[in-house]
Design a protein around this motif. Structure first.
Motif, PDB file in Angstrom:
ATOM      1  N   ASN A 176       0.844  -1.195   0.000  1.00 18.47           N
ATOM      2  CA  ASN A 176       0.000   0.000   0.000  1.00 18.47           C
ATOM      3  C   ASN A 176       0.875   1.239   0.000  1.00 18.47           C
ATOM      4  O   ASN A 176       1.538   1.561   0.988  1.00 18.47           O
ATOM      5  CB  ASN A 176      -0.923   0.020   1.224  1.00 18.47           C
ATOM      6  N   GLY A 181      -5.877   5.000   5.182  1.00 21.91           N
ATOM      7  CA  GLY A 181      -5.652   4.331   6.453  1.00 21.91           C
ATOM      8  C   GLY A 181      -4.774   5.103   7.403  1.00 21.91           C
ATOM      9  O   GLY A 181      -4.638   4.735   8.572  1.00 21.91           O
ATOM     10  N   CYS A 189      -9.228   1.987   3.742  1.00 22.04           N
ATOM     11  CA  CYS A 189      -8.244   1.028   3.236  1.00 22.04           C
ATOM     12  C   CYS A 189      -8.411   0.914   1.724  1.00 22.04           C
ATOM     13  O   CYS A 189      -9.484   1.210   1.181  1.00 22.04           O
ATOM     14  CB  CYS A 189      -8.400  -0.335   3.895  1.00 22.04           C
ATOM     15  N   ASP A 205       2.603  -2.164   4.275  1.00 18.35           N
ATOM     16  CA  ASP A 205       1.980  -0.842   4.232  1.00 18.35           C
ATOM     17  C   ASP A 205       3.031   0.208   4.545  1.00 18.35           C
ATOM     18  O   ASP A 205       3.701   0.139   5.580  1.00 18.35           O
ATOM     19  CB  ASP A 205       0.840  -0.764   5.259  1.00 18.35           C
ATOM     20  N   THR A 213      -2.703  -0.709  10.169  1.00 18.99           N
ATOM     21  CA  THR A 213      -3.792  -0.105   9.409  1.00 18.99           C
ATOM     22  C   THR A 213      -4.888  -1.134   9.179  1.00 18.99           C
ATOM     23  O   THR A 213      -4.695  -2.344   9.390  1.00 18.99           O
ATOM     24  CB  THR A 213      -3.289   0.399   8.052  1.00 18.99           C
ATOM     25  N   PHE A 215      -5.868  -2.072   6.322  1.00 12.13           N
ATOM     26  CA  PHE A 215      -5.281  -2.895   5.264  1.00 12.13           C
ATOM     27  C   PHE A 215      -4.506  -4.066   5.864  1.00 12.13           C
ATOM     28  O   PHE A 215      -4.687  -5.229   5.476  1.00 12.13           O
ATOM     29  CB  PHE A 215      -4.377  -2.005   4.405  1.00 12.13           C
TER      30      PHE A 215
END
Length: 246
Positions: A176, A181, A189, A205, A213, A215
Motif C-alpha cells: 500500500n 488508512g 483502506c 503498508d 492499518t 489494510f
C-alpha cells in the motif's frame, strides 16, 4: 543551530520529528533541531525558505515528492531515476539538491520480509504517487515483477476492478503506497478483494501511524504476513542524515 524539517500538506501523523529529535538527544547533539512544516501548496515553499534561512536539510512527503522539482537546482541520480524526491540537501554553495532515500528504505525493509525471488515473486503496488515510484524502483532492483494498481482506468497499470483472485494469487506481495488508512482516517483502506487473501500473501503498508492499518488488519485476519512502514522510515531517515552530513 542547524535546522532540519519535513514538508507536506498534512503532518499530524508523522513520526519524523520525534525520530530525529530523539536521535539528537541520544547522540548529545545540541546544535540541531527538526520541525514539521505543513504547506497548503508547494507554492508556499519559497516563503518558508525565506523565513528559515538556517535550514540545512528537508524531508519531503505527500503530496510534494514530485511537485518540488521546479524548486530545486539539481536532482541527484537517486531521485532522477525514480522521478520523486523525499530529501533535499542544502549545499554549501546554496544549491538545493533533491535525493531519494525511499528506494533504499523500502528495499532493505522488504528484503527480509518477502522471501520470494524470480518467477515465484510478484507484487501489486497500490497507488501511483512518489512513494509508489520508489517502491517500483526497489522491486526492480530485487528482481520482483510488479503491477501498479490505481483508480485511473486510463493509467499504465491495473485498476482495483481488475483485481481478481487469480491476479492476487499470482502476486503474493501487496504494497500500500496510498495514504488510505493514515491516522486519523484509520477506517479507510485500499479497495482490494480482501476475501481472496491467503496465508501465502505478504502485505506491506508504507503507513506506520497507526502501527496496524485496516489494510494490514484485514491481511492478518486472512493469515497473511504483514509489515508496516516504520522500519522503512528509520532506514530512509538515516540515509537522509548521511546526505545532510556528507
Amino acid at each position: 543551530m542547524r535546522e532540519f524539517g519535513l514538508i507536506g500538506q498534512s503532518l499530524g501523523h508523522s513520526f519524523s520529528q520525534t525520530y530525529f529529535n530523539q536521535k539528537f538527544h541520544n547522540l548529545d547533539i545540541d546544535d540541531c533541531r527538526y520541525d514539521l512544516f505543513e504547506l497548503p501548496t508547494i507554492a508556499h515553499l519559497p516563503a518558508l525558505l525565506a523565513q528559515r534561512p538556517g535550514l540545512a536539510g528537508l524531508n519531503v512527503t505527500i503530496p510534494y515528492k514530485e511537485q518540488i522539482w521546479p524548486y530545486l537546482d539539481e536532482v541527484a541520480p537517486s531521485a532522477a531515476r525514480v522521478g520523486a524526491v523525499n530529501v533535499v540537501e542544502f549545499a554549501a554553495d546554496g544549491r538545493r539538491i533533491g535525493h531519494n532515500t525511499d528506494v533504499t528504505g523500502f528495499r532493505e525493509s522488504v528484503r527480509g520480509f518477502y522471501p520470494e525471488r524470480g518467477e515465484a515473486a510478484g507484487a501489486l503496488v497500490l497507488g501511483t504517487g512518489g512513494a509508489s515510484k520508489a517502491v517500483e524502483a526497489a522491486l526492480a532492483e530485487l528482481g520482483i515483477r510488479r503491477w501498479v494498481v490505481s483508480r485511473n482506468e486510463l493509467g499504465r497499470g491495473l485498476t482495483y476492478a481488475d483485481l481478481t483472485p487469480a491476479i492476487l494469487e499470482a502476486h503474493p506481495l501487496i504494497i500500500n503506497c496510498t495514504p488510505l488508512g493514515t491516522a486519523p482516517n484509520v477506517h479507510e483502506c485500499p479497495p482490494i478483494p480482501y476475501a481472496a487473501l491467503t496465508p501465502q500473501h505478504y502485505l506491506f503498508d508504507l503507513i506506520y501511524n497507526p502501527s496496524e492499518t485496516l489494510f494490514l488488519q484485514k491481511g492478518r485476519e486472512a493469515g497473511a504476513q504483514t509489515k508496516n512502514g516504520f522500519e522503512m522510515l528509520c532506514i530512509q531517515a538515516e540515509a537522509a542524515w548521511d546526505i545532510w552530513n556528507k
